[in-house]
Design a protein around this motif. Structure first.
Motif, mmCIF file in Angstrom:
data_model
loop_
_atom_site.group_PDB
_atom_site.id
_atom_site.type_symbol
_atom_site.label_atom_id
_atom_site.label_comp_id
_atom_site.label_asym_id
_atom_site.label_seq_id
_atom_site.Cartn_x
_atom_site.Cartn_y
_atom_site.Cartn_z
ATOM 1 N N ASN A 1 0.885 -1.278 0.184
ATOM 2 C CA ASN A 1 0.073 -0.047 -0.137
ATOM 3 C C ASN A 1 0.764 1.330 0.110
ATOM 4 O O ASN A 1 0.306 2.369 0.008
ATOM 5 N N PRO B 1 3.723 2.235 -2.532
ATOM 6 C CA PRO B 1 4.412 2.161 -3.768
ATOM 7 C C PRO B 1 5.295 3.280 -4.139
ATOM 8 O O PRO B 1 5.328 4.404 -3.350
ATOM 9 N N THR C 1 5.614 2.778 -11.811
ATOM 10 C CA THR C 1 5.101 2.729 -10.477
ATOM 11 C C THR C 1 5.522 1.441 -10.023
ATOM 12 O O THR C 1 5.125 0.238 -10.512
ATOM 13 N N TYR D 1 5.393 -1.467 -7.020
ATOM 14 C CA TYR D 1 4.235 -1.981 -5.973
ATOM 15 C C TYR D 1 5.072 -3.163 -5.112
ATOM 16 O O TYR D 1 5.590 -3.865 -5.699
ATOM 17 N N GLN D 2 4.863 -3.270 -3.869
ATOM 18 C CA GLN D 2 5.186 -4.540 -3.301
ATOM 19 C C GLN D 2 4.076 -5.294 -3.161
ATOM 20 O O GLN D 2 2.970 -5.182 -2.635
ATOM 21 N N ALA D 3 4.245 -6.531 -4.136
ATOM 22 C CA ALA D 3 3.093 -7.206 -4.539
ATOM 23 C C ALA D 3 2.989 -8.582 -3.626
ATOM 24 O O ALA D 3 2.105 -9.056 -3.189
#
Length: 422
Positions: free
Chosen positions: A246, A248, A255, A257-259
């Protein structure tokens, strides 16, 4: 042609199209997007989605990539065309008409308006002048004629619907641009490893290096948060930033993101051998998040054992070919005997799951949202119009309002009372 344009600009058609776009977006949220085709067949063949669609049908209907599917883009194009035609045929002429002054010359014309009153006064011209001064002090725009007055307030409210349509069209253009020209990449990186992103010409655009990766767990050992320290090296600049779920990172149109997370390698020591760093792989048949490797225990590759683990903290379970557990080892702990060999787990290296997205339509989408919100706010402003004619000892007043006519019907008599009181 006019009949077709009238059909396309129908408000009811635009509402139906909006509902279809919302329904399609809901389907795109419910069904995972962008996964390999085999995953949909495996997931929905035995248990169809909502009991209706099998995996093959999901793929045939392009529900695995709703937002870039041909039918969804066609819906957006149809809706955009309907909004443009509606603005051109209705909202723009309405705004032009509102900007023009209407000159009513006789009391009979005023009597046909939504609100009409006749006030007896000793000097109608003086009353008209007092009404003009009062309205001007309250922010009304005035257009005075000899013995006549036209006033209006809230003209910005007429701009609102046009801005709403413009914002929606910009939003859809941004969404289509992002769907057609955007890119999505998901990779797992172990600490110390790098990922090179190339541009269309094949030149290195940025190098992403994972400096550190941490998994925060609760008391029960369940992961709560993932944090990655990333070093980004471009042509002329370098920076180190942290991302988490939540939160990024945006860098030069990309962008990050920590996925997700995974386990990358396990470091083993067999007897007095050097430490060996070996890659781990997933074993879906053993569980949702189970990693491991098959390790031979003899020089000829015979008598293999299976090492499996669920977290980087262990424990590492070791099974023989019959499924019997031979040992339970902790990373960094003491060695254990496995088929006559002392085996020690030195460490387990986790990997960070990074999701990289480039969406050139995002600025246009944000602009569309801003314009739509501005237009929606302006649409709440009521446009009020007042006309007055001084005739003998009577002041004839009429008014129109496009919103909350009841409140204006109360306000206008109060204004006339103030005029009578001087």
């Amino acid at each position: 042609m006019r009949r077709l344009a009238g059909l396309l600009s129908d408000l009811r058609l635009a509402i139906v199209l909006l509902l279809l776009v919302a329904l399609a977006s809901a389907i795109g949220t419910a069904i995972p997007q962008g996964d390999p085709p085999a995953s949909y067949i495996d997931a929905y063949t035995e248990t169809p989605w909502l009991g209706l669609l099998s995996g093959d049908q999901v793929l045939q209907l392009q529900l695995d990539h709703v937002y870039s599917s041909g039918w969804f883009l066609a819906l957006l194009a149809w809706l955009g065309l309907a909004l443009i035609l509606c603005s051109w045929r209705r909202q723009w002429p309405a705004l032009q008409a509102a900007c023009q002054w209407i000159d009513y010359k006789t009391p009979r014309q005023l009597s046909k308006l939504s609100i009409a009153e006749t006030v007896a006064c000793e000097n109608a011209d003086d009353s008209l002048q007092r009404l003009s001064s009062l309205l001007r002090s309250r922010g009304w725009q005035l257009n005075s004629q000899d013995g006549r007055l036209a006033a209006r307030k809230g003209l910005a409210g007429r701009v609102g619907p046009l801005l709403v349509h413009t914002g929606l069209v910009l939003l859809m253009l941004g969404a289509v641009w992002g769907a057609l020209a955007g890119h999505r990449l998901e990779r797992f990186l172990a600490p110390g490893r790098s990922l090179d992103l190339l541009n269309r010409l094949g030149d290195n655009q940025v190098t992403i290096t994972l400096k550190d990766f941490q998994i925060e767990r609760d008391a029960a050992g369940r992961p709560e948060q993932f944090r990655s320290a990333l070093e980004l090296e471009g042509r002329q600049q370098s920076q180190v930033s942290e991302i988490s779920v939540n939160h990024p990172l945006r860098y030069r149109g990309i962008t990050i993101y920590q996925a997700d997370w995974s386990l990358a390698t396990i470091t083993l020591q067999i007897g007095k051998s050097p430490e060996l760093e070996l890659p781990l792989q997933t074993f879906p048949q053993l569980g949702e998040q189970v990693w491991g490797l098959v390790l031979p225990t003899r020089p000829d590759g015979s008598e293999p054992v299976l090492l499996s683990l669920e977290t980087e903290e262990g424990p590492v379970q070791i099974f023989d070919g019959n499924g019997e557990r031979l040992a339970l080892l902790r990373p960094g702990g003491e060695p254990g005997d496995v088929k006559g060999l002392p085996l020690r787990v030195a460490s387990v290296l986790p990997a960070s799951g990074l999701l990289l997205k480039r969406d050139p339509g995002v600025p246009l989408v944000y602009l569309g949202f801003a314009v739509t919100l501005l237009g929606g706010g302006l649409s709440l402003i009521a446009t009020r119009q007042v006309w007055a004619i001084a005739n003998d000892r009577q002041l004839h007043v009429g008014g129109l309002c496009n919103r909350n006519l009841t409140a204006f019907a109360v306000e206008l008599p109060l204004i006339l009372q103030e005029v009578q009181q001087g």
